[in-house]
Scaffold this active site. Structure first.
Site, short mmCIF file in Angstrom:
data_model
loop_
_atom_site.label_atom_id
_atom_site.label_comp_id
_atom_site.label_asym_id
_atom_site.label_seq_id
_atom_site.Cartn_x
_atom_site.Cartn_y
_atom_site.Cartn_z
NE ARG A 1 -6.55 4.87 4.86
CZ ARG A 1 -5.53 5.91 4.82
NH1 ARG A 1 -5.23 6.75 3.79
NH2 ARG A 1 -4.70 5.83 5.88
CB CYS B 1 -0.94 0.02 1.35
SG CYS B 1 -2.19 1.18 1.21
CE1 TYR C 1 -1.48 -5.22 14.28
CE2 TYR C 1 -3.80 -4.98 14.43
CZ TYR C 1 -2.73 -4.78 13.96
OH TYR C 1 -2.72 -3.87 12.61
CB SER D 1 -5.41 -1.17 15.12
OG SER D 1 -6.13 -0.49 14.29
CE LYS E 1 -7.77 -1.14 4.43
NZ LYS E 1 -6.41 -0.97 3.98
NE ARG F 1 -6.41 4.98 8.78
CZ ARG F 1 -7.71 5.32 8.40
NH1 ARG F 1 -8.43 6.43 9.03
NH2 ARG F 1 -8.28 4.39 7.61
CE LYS G 1 -7.36 -3.60 7.66
NZ LYS G 1 -6.39 -2.86 6.96
#
Ligand code: PBG
Length: 324
Positions: A217, A120, A313, A274, A195, A205, A248
């Site tokens: 976005r 990306c 994560y 996240s 996504k 971010r 996602k």
């Protein structure tokens, strides 16, 4: 008139029976561990909104990669935080860029581990958007060229798989093309196919230093209100050559995971993003939930919904727990 003939509780009587009839079983093999690589040496810079995660320099990334591999996690996905950002995202396809260096170092020390890269432009662009900008617009086709260059440079550095996350139209096709033209026809593409434009990405971010300098976005990532459109995005990516398709975020999008699993025959990945991680960490810190039990329940639910692969994560902690 099913009761008293049918008593579902019979199969919940004790843990041995429960284990026998369990439909979904997690293993460390289900996980991909995301990592943030930054310049410098001996760096481990904590990410405040993602407790337990850090931006790490290449030497430290090698240690984390080794840790993951030893726990039975088959793959990591790398995000780069370059030293310089510009309008062309030059560092994204620099053979000596941060991700390229990390791939080499990790493959050198932990050769069996599958090293995937996030492809990306947002982490490399001074404006933080995922594509080239002209007169305030994010340009689709000029971005494709950069993404193809970036993917090729990751693979040249030794990446085992590339994962485009930009949501430009046609990117799987150009990436498949450039890899094939250069003799990398055996390198799989995992596309971030469905996504969504999500508020759950905000801690990332901070982690990747990729907040857009203006706007958002929504002109390229999907509208969270849309379900059927995910089928279109996934179908297009498979047609263009995606080997694995991703949904996602994960938790608020389990209907999408389930739809994709039912409708397509390729492996499905889910990205437990996240913000989902941060919510669990925050509640656990306040003593409001049992972190590990909640993590296991989330992972199991994602797999039950249809995810063959989970990017999370929590991967190291969850794998530790599963290996107990
Ligand atoms: C890059 C990218 C993002 C994430 C993965 N790849 C951020 C975004 O699209 O804004 C999010 C991951 C997460 O929140 O954990 N485009």
């Amino acid at each position: 008139m099913s009761f008293p003939i049918h008593r579902p509780r019979r199969l919940r009587l004790n843990s041995v029976i429960r284990n026998m009839v369990r439909e979904t079983v997690l293993t460390p093999n289900d996980f991909i561990y995301p990592m943030f690589v930054t310049f410098g040496k001996g760096v481990r810079k904590k990410i405040s909104s993602m407790p337990g995660c850090a931006q790490v320099s290449v030497d430290e990334a090698v240690k984390d990669a080794h840790r993951a591999w030893k726990l039975g996690i088959p793959a990591i996905i790398l995000f780069g935080i370059p030293e310089h950002k510009d309008e062309k995202g030059t560092e994204a396809y620099n053979a000596k860029g941060i991700v390229q260096k990390a791939i080499k170092a990790i493959k050198d020390k932990v050769p069996g581990l599958v090293v995937i890269t996030d492809v990306c432009m947002c982490e490399y662009m001074s404006h933080g958007h995922c594509g080239v900008i002209k007169e305030g617009k994010i340009m689709n086709d000029p971005t494709l060229e950069l993404l193809a260059k970036e993917a090729l440079s990751h693979v040249k550095a030794g990446a085992d798989m590339v994962a485009p996350s930009d949501m430009m139209d046609g990117r799987i096709m150009v990436i498949r093309d450039i890899l094939d033209l250069n003799g990398y026809e055996d390198i799989p593409v995992m596309s971030y196919a469905a996504k969504y434009s999500s508020a759950f990405y905000s801690p990332f971010r901070e982690a990747a230093e990729s907040t857009p300098a203006f706007g958002d976005r929504r002109s390229y990532q999907m509208d969270p209100a849309n379900r059927r459109e995910a089928m279109k995005e996934v179908a297009l990516d498979i047609e263009e050559g995606a080997d694995i398709v991703m949904v996602k975020p994960a938790l608020s999008y389990m209907d999408i995971i389930s739809d994709v699993k039912d409708s397509f025959d390729v492996p499905v990945a889910a990205y437990n993003v996240s913000g989902e991680y941060a919510m669990v960490k925050a509640a656990a810190k306040l003593g409001w939930i049992d972190e590990m039990k909640v993590v296991m329940e989330i992972m199991t639910s994602l797999k039950r919904a249809g995810a063959d692969i989970i990017l999370t994560y929590h991967a190291l902690d969850a794998a530790k727990e599963l290996n107990k």
